[in-house]
Design a protein around this motif. Structure first.
Motif, PDB file in Angstrom:
ATOM      1  N   HIS A 237       0.336  -1.520   0.346  1.00 60.36           N
ATOM      2  CA  HIS A 237      -0.479  -0.026   0.182  1.00 60.36           C
ATOM      3  C   HIS A 237       0.910   1.288   0.141  1.00 60.36           C
ATOM      4  CE1 HIS A 237      -3.956  -1.719   0.735  1.00 60.36           C
ATOM      5  NE2 HIS A 237      -3.786  -2.726   1.141  1.00 60.36           N
ATOM      6  N   GLU A 238       1.783   1.284   0.982  1.00 60.90           N
ATOM      7  CA  GLU A 238       3.075   2.131   0.622  1.00 60.90           C
ATOM      8  C   GLU A 238       3.379   2.657  -0.291  1.00 60.90           C
ATOM      9  OE1 GLU A 238       6.787   3.816   3.424  1.00 60.90           O
ATOM     10  OE2 GLU A 238       5.265   2.792   4.377  1.00 60.90           O
ATOM     11  N   GLU A 239       3.725   1.438  -1.472  1.00 60.40           N
ATOM     12  CA  GLU A 239       4.480   2.199  -2.387  1.00 60.40           C
ATOM     13  C   GLU A 239       3.504   2.693  -3.099  1.00 60.40           C
ATOM     14  OE1 GLU A 239       7.881   1.184  -3.048  1.00 60.40           O
ATOM     15  OE2 GLU A 239       7.646   0.415  -0.574  1.00 60.40           O
ATOM     16  N   GLU A 240       2.339   1.971  -3.382  1.00 58.71           N
ATOM     17  CA  GLU A 240       1.489   3.192  -4.370  1.00 58.71           C
ATOM     18  C   GLU A 240       1.249   4.278  -4.434  1.00 58.71           C
ATOM     19  OE1 GLU A 240      -0.371   1.016  -6.515  1.00 58.71           O
ATOM     20  OE2 GLU A 240       0.540  -0.670  -5.988  1.00 58.71           O
ATOM     21  N   TRP A 241       1.197   4.779  -3.053  1.00 57.01           N
ATOM     22  CA  TRP A 241       1.063   6.298  -3.050  1.00 57.01           C
ATOM     23  C   TRP A 241       2.984   7.059  -3.356  1.00 57.01           C
ATOM     24  CZ3 TRP A 241       3.330   8.965   0.867  1.00 57.01           C
ATOM     25  CH2 TRP A 241       4.155   8.301   1.447  1.00 57.01           C
ATOM     26  N   ARG A 242       3.607   5.959  -2.660  1.00 57.52           N
ATOM     27  CA  ARG A 242       5.055   6.563  -2.830  1.00 57.52           C
ATOM     28  C   ARG A 242       5.621   6.735  -4.759  1.00 57.52           C
ATOM     29  NH1 ARG A 242       8.472   7.475   0.612  1.00 57.52           N
ATOM     30  NH2 ARG A 242       7.802   7.460   3.212  1.00 57.52           N
ATOM     31  N   HIS A 243       5.313   5.593  -5.315  1.00 55.70           N
ATOM     32  CA  HIS A 243       4.926   5.269  -7.032  1.00 55.70           C
ATOM     33  C   HIS A 243       4.161   5.973  -7.830  1.00 55.70           C
ATOM     34  CE1 HIS A 243       8.504   2.040  -5.413  1.00 55.70           C
ATOM     35  NE2 HIS A 243       9.014   3.322  -5.515  1.00 55.70           N
ATOM     36  N   SER A 244       2.918   6.527  -7.487  1.00 54.58           N
ATOM     37  CA  SER A 244       2.338   6.875  -8.229  1.00 54.58           C
ATOM     38  C   SER A 244       2.583   8.563  -8.722  1.00 54.58           C
ATOM     39  CB  SER A 244       1.105   7.068  -7.181  1.00 54.58           C
ATOM     40  OG  SER A 244       0.093   7.785  -7.990  1.00 54.58           O
ATOM     41  N   ILE A 245       1.833   8.316  -9.822  1.00 56.43           N
ATOM     42  CA  ILE A 245       1.932   9.944 -10.708  1.00 56.43           C
ATOM     43  C   ILE A 245       1.022  10.539  -9.981  1.00 56.43           C
ATOM     44  CG2 ILE A 245       1.923   8.840 -12.793  1.00 56.43           C
ATOM     45  CD1 ILE A 245      -0.933   9.909 -13.738  1.00 56.43           C
ATOM     46  N   ALA A 246       0.534  10.590  -8.672  1.00 61.27           N
ATOM     47  CA  ALA A 246      -0.518  11.234  -8.257  1.00 61.27           C
ATOM     48  C   ALA A 246       0.306  11.968  -6.927  1.00 61.27           C
ATOM     49  CB  ALA A 246      -1.485  10.696  -7.155  1.00 61.27           C
ATOM     50  N   PRO A 247      -0.427  12.885  -6.673  1.00 60.83           N
ATOM     51  CA  PRO A 247       0.778  14.009  -5.301  1.00 60.83           C
ATOM     52  C   PRO A 247       0.528  12.860  -4.278  1.00 60.83           C
ATOM     53  CG  PRO A 247      -1.053  15.544  -6.673  1.00 60.83           C
ATOM     54  CD  PRO A 247      -0.888  13.961  -7.140  1.00 60.83           C
ATOM     55  N   ILE A 248       1.603  13.294  -3.816  1.00 60.45           N
ATOM     56  CA  ILE A 248       0.867  11.923  -2.090  1.00 60.45           C
ATOM     57  C   ILE A 248       0.384  12.906  -1.139  1.00 60.45           C
ATOM     58  CG2 ILE A 248       2.913  12.058  -0.196  1.00 60.45           C
ATOM     59  CD1 ILE A 248       5.368  11.736  -1.567  1.00 60.45           C
ATOM     60  N   PRO A 249      -0.738  12.420  -0.984  1.00 60.74           N
ATOM     61  CA  PRO A 249      -1.869  13.133  -0.048  1.00 60.74           C
ATOM     62  C   PRO A 249      -1.363  13.631   1.495  1.00 60.74           C
ATOM     63  CG  PRO A 249      -1.773  10.529  -0.773  1.00 60.74           C
ATOM     64  CD  PRO A 249      -1.076  10.925  -0.889  1.00 60.74           C
ATOM     65  N   ALA A 250      -2.134  14.001   1.488  1.00 63.19           N
ATOM     66  CA  ALA A 250      -1.741  15.441   2.397  1.00 63.19           C
ATOM     67  C   ALA A 250      -1.450  14.222   3.854  1.00 63.19           C
ATOM     68  CB  ALA A 250      -2.458  16.366   2.865  1.00 63.19           C
ATOM     69  N   ASP A 251      -2.909  13.031   4.290  1.00 65.60           N
ATOM     70  CA  ASP A 251      -2.611  12.455   5.556  1.00 65.60           C
ATOM     71  C   ASP A 251      -1.589  12.006   5.230  1.00 65.60           C
ATOM     72  OD1 ASP A 251      -3.808  10.817   2.874  1.00 65.60           O
ATOM     73  OD2 ASP A 251      -4.497   9.642   4.639  1.00 65.60           O
ATOM     74  N   LYS A 252      -1.266  11.409   4.495  1.00 63.74           N
ATOM     75  CA  LYS A 252       0.572  10.738   3.996  1.00 63.74           C
ATOM     76  C   LYS A 252       1.666  11.126   4.455  1.00 63.74           C
ATOM     77  CE  LYS A 252      -1.691   6.650   2.783  1.00 63.74           C
ATOM     78  NZ  LYS A 252      -1.540   5.401   4.615  1.00 63.74           N
ATOM     79  N   LEU A 253       1.704  12.273   4.220  1.00 69.43           N
ATOM     80  CA  LEU A 253       2.293  13.615   4.356  1.00 69.43           C
ATOM     81  C   LEU A 253       2.754  13.665   5.349  1.00 69.43           C
ATOM     82  CD1 LEU A 253       2.639  16.223   1.763  1.00 69.43           C
ATOM     83  CD2 LEU A 253       3.850  14.756   1.754  1.00 69.43           C
ATOM     84  N   ALA A 254       1.545  13.824   6.029  1.00 71.16           N
ATOM     85  CA  ALA A 254       1.133  14.296   7.348  1.00 71.16           C
ATOM     86  C   ALA A 254       1.925  13.354   8.247  1.00 71.16           C
ATOM     87  CB  ALA A 254      -0.031  14.357   8.198  1.00 71.16           C
ATOM     88  N   GLU A 255       0.937  12.600   8.620  1.00 70.82           N
ATOM     89  CA  GLU A 255       2.049  10.801   8.612  1.00 70.82           C
ATOM     90  C   GLU A 255       3.614  10.665   8.994  1.00 70.82           C
ATOM     91  OE1 GLU A 255       0.467   6.913   7.355  1.00 70.82           O
ATOM     92  OE2 GLU A 255      -1.416   7.740   7.221  1.00 70.82           O
TER      93      GLU A 255
END
Length: 733
Positions: free
Chosen positions: A501-519
């Motif tokens: 799951h973490e690799e998905e948002w780290r490697h995606s073309i989408a901007p990193i979600p704010a909640d993930k950045l906060a974590e």
């Protein structure tokens, strides 16, 4: 840009030049990874479009321009597709530039590939080692010269790696290319690589260096701000080392690290840092997005959309970085935003908005469609009222009316999304069921029966016949679960593997979600607290010496300041060009500020400077247009700037920064000083008290220091008199 040829007289004097062999390159046309699945189940990665041009064309075009004369393309997964493409292209018939292929179906790693090449005995001297997913415009002249000179003095100098500076995010600990933070130790004098770690254990908060490194080397420079470009100049011994060591599979993880700790053979690896040139490898979807944007913004010149090079058809560059090919049919009410590429033969209907995106050839886009930060490949049909945000849509996909792609979605070839269906964030959809066997990231993206992964149809055969016939055939043969993709949908939604799951948002073309950045930011803060108590913090990038000299403090402080300003400006521009949310940008800039021990005023000054610089660099032909540019930027990013203006003094620092810009680096703003000061006041970025205090502090200053106070006299007078007028009105009531 190409390799300079020696003169005839010089050749006669140099025995080495008399036996000169053509400069060769080994191009690996297989990534031996699975990061681009499900797309690469059907088409090899090197043939995927990058700003509407197959990736391999960027690599070959650069090699040709840099003076390489012979390229050996190693093909494995989907080898027939790669070979057929090269045969049908101009590369096989190009004069003075030989392209040949080697095919192997038994190789499962880069190490295997190099062993096969060694057996074929085709390398005659030093060579360039590169993969077919690399984009560069650097000259090879200097790095080749350095490599040859070292080899003359030390026969153990077998490799030179190209690197460039690119500081990772202090929050996510990954580069802008989506790769892990890389730690390298380099001898600052000889440029020898002494340590390489791209899989650091962040749970420990530290990295461990062998004491012998400091003992054996008088000076070591430790970096976490170096990007490995995966461009290597190699001596022939590199191939024999792979042949002698069958456990060498991965180029960096096995080969490079093994040589760095081998005291017996004594082989050495050196580095060559590039500064103004561009070089980057597409490792994952995030780097695909980043490099695409770099191409559109012309960092890769001359390999850009409006310049003709092999394998592309030049498109016209219009205002604000928008590229439009010929024969594009666009409704008058459709809006094409900045940094967008529209391919040949595409039709765009009314009230559709497209920005920061690439659209391929032959696409049909309906009315009231919104496309933001996405990559639409060839022959895609998007019906009315669809919405696509930060997604990849492959060839032949059909999106029925009202369908929505949330950020991070990847739709593989010929998928159909049903009416009104919403594809959740980070979903991967394919006509092929998800493989049961989970390959590691070092295994082959194979596509035949022997791989044990999945049986697929070749991309060449699937392109034949109508889409309706193809869909009917697949439905009859495979019983696709249409319910997964809404009414009329065709395809499989792949599930995210456990732990991925973490690799998905780290490697995606989408901007990193704010909640993930906060974590991530919270984790970073916790690590800093622990390390502060432990007292064992190493500098993020700098020089380690056995005898530390306190007199270097001032110099180091200056360099840290320069680094902060550069990184903060780069972070702001990335937020602008990649449409990153203000909240996420604030988190990243604040973490950068804390890691560099800078004040909020320092951050505010850099952000304001970056905003005004962006306004100045946006095309304008008059002062009024420049003011409009500034107003647009300030309005869009006012929340970001406000977040670092904690008190009146911080606001005064911004005014002083603006004065400095108008006198030195951005004199074009000088006539507009009072208007922009009023704008900052109107947007409640600068308070009345700050402006009046700035005026008071200037009363005893020299006339030269009061230039902009005088320009703002009427505005300041209005501020001082306005409260009195309001009081009088209250008294009359």
């Amino acid at each position: 840009m190409g390799v300079q040829r020696k003169g005839a007289n010089r050749v006669a004097e140099d025995p080495e030049e008399l036996t000169r062999v053509p400069l060769q390159a080994i191009l690996l046309a297989d990534s031996f990874a699975t990061k681009f699945r499900p797309i690469t189940l059907e088409r090899p990665k090197v043939l995927l479009p990058l700003v509407n041009v197959p990736m391999i064309n960027y690599t070959l075009a650069w090699l040709e321009s840099a003076g390489v004369e012979e390229v050996i393309v190693f093909c494995c997964a989907h080898s027939k597709q790669v070979i057929d493409y090269l045969k049908s292209s101009e590369w096989f018939s190009h004069p003075n530039f030989s392209v040949t292929t080697i095919e192997s179906h038994n190789s499962i790693s880069a190490g295997d590939a190099l062993r096969v090449i060694y057996e074929r005995n085709v390398i005659n001297g030093d060579f360039v080692l590169i993969s077919g997913d690399t984009v560069s415009n650097m000259s090879l002249t200097q790095v080749l010269k350095e490599h040859k000179e070292r080899k003359k003095k030390d026969s153990n100098a077998v490799m030179t790696m190209v690197i460039r500076r690119s500081k990772p995010s202090p929050i996510t600990r990954q580069s802008r290319l989506g790769t892990d933070e890389l730690f390298m130790a380099i001898d600052p004098n000889t440029k020898q690589l002494l340590y390489y770690e791209d899989k650091a254990d962040y749970s420990k908060g530290v990295i461990c260096l062998d004491k012998l490194l400091l003992t054996d080397n008088p000076s070591i420079s430790l970096h976490n701000d170096a990007q490995d470009c995966y461009i290597d100049i190699c001596s022939p011994e590199v191939l024999s080392l792979f042949t002698d060591n069958f456990d060498y599979q991965h180029l960096r993880r096995h080969f490079v690290k093994a040589l760095l700790v081998d005291d017996i053979m004594g082989y050495k690896i050196f580095t060559h840092e590039i500064h103004s040139s561009y070089a980057a490898r597409i490792d994952n979807f995030r780097s695909y997005d980043t490099i695409s944007k770099d191409i559109i913004q012309r960092w890769t010149y001359p390999f850009v959309p409006d310049v003709k090079f092999f394998g592309n058809s030049a498109t016209k560059l219009e205002r604000q970085g928008m590229y439009r090919a010929s024969e594009v049919v666009q409704s008058r009410s459709a809006e094409i935003g900045p940094f967008t590429v529209i391919g040949n033969g595409t039709k765009i209907e009314s009230n559709t908005k497209i920005s920061n995106s690439v659209v391929g050839e032959g696409c049909t886009i309906g009315s009231n469609v919104s496309i933001e930060g996405s990559y639409i490949w060839d022959n895609v049909i998007i019906e009315d009222d669809c919405k696509i945000m930060h997604a990849i849509v492959c060839d032949g996909v059909v999106m029925k009316s009202g369908a929505v792609l949330e950020p991070g979605v990847v739709l593989s070839f010929k998928v159909v999304i049903g009416q009104q269906f919403v594809v959740p964030s980070y979903s991967k959809v394919s006509l092929h069921p998800q493989p049961i066997k989970q390959d590691s990231d070092e295994e082959l993206e194979y596509a035949d029966d022997s791989s044990g992964v999945v049986e697929i149809l070749s991309i060449t055969s699937t392109l034949e016949g109508s889409k309706e016939a193809m869909t009917s055939q697949l439905l009859e043969k495979q019983s696709w679960p249409t319910y997964e993709l809404g009414t009329g949908g065709v395809g499989y939604v792949w599930s995210v593997c456990e732990g991925s799951h973490e690799e998905e948002w780290r490697h995606s073309i989408a901007p990193i979600p704010a909640d993930k950045l906060a974590e991530a930011m919270q984790t970073t803060d916790d690590d800093l607290v622990l390390l502060t108590h432990d007292g064992s913090v190493l500098p993020t990038a700098g020089e380690l010496k056995p005898d530390y000299n306190d007199s270097d403090d001032d110099v180091n402080e200056d360099s840290r300041g320069d680094s902060f300003e550069t990184e903060a400006e780069a972070t702001f521009l990335r937020a602008v060009h990649e449409n990153i949310e203000e909240g996420s940008a604030i988190l990243e800039l604040n973490t950068l500020r804390m890691s560099c021990t800078k004040s909020c005023a320092d951050a505010a000054g850099v952000i304001f400077y970056s905003m005004m610089k962006l306004s100045l660099e946006t095309p304008h032909s008059s002062p009024s247009e420049l003011f409009n540019n500034a107003m647009n930027v300030i309005t869009q990013w006012q929340k970001l700037l406000k977040s670092f203006l904690t008190d009146i003094d911080d606001q005064i620092e911004v005014i002083l920064k603006f004065e400095e810009m108008c006198l030195e680096s951005a004199m074009e703003f000088s006539p507009l000083f009072s208007q922009i000061l009023w704008l900052l006041y109107d947007k409640e970025i600068i308070q009345e008290d700050a402006i009046l205090k700035w005026d008071d502090e200037k009363k005893d200053a020299d006339d030269l220091d009061k230039v902009f106070v005088k320009k703002s006299e009427e505005f300041i007078k209005w501020l001082r008199e306005a409260p009195e007028e309001e009081d009088e009105e209250v008294g009359e009531d």
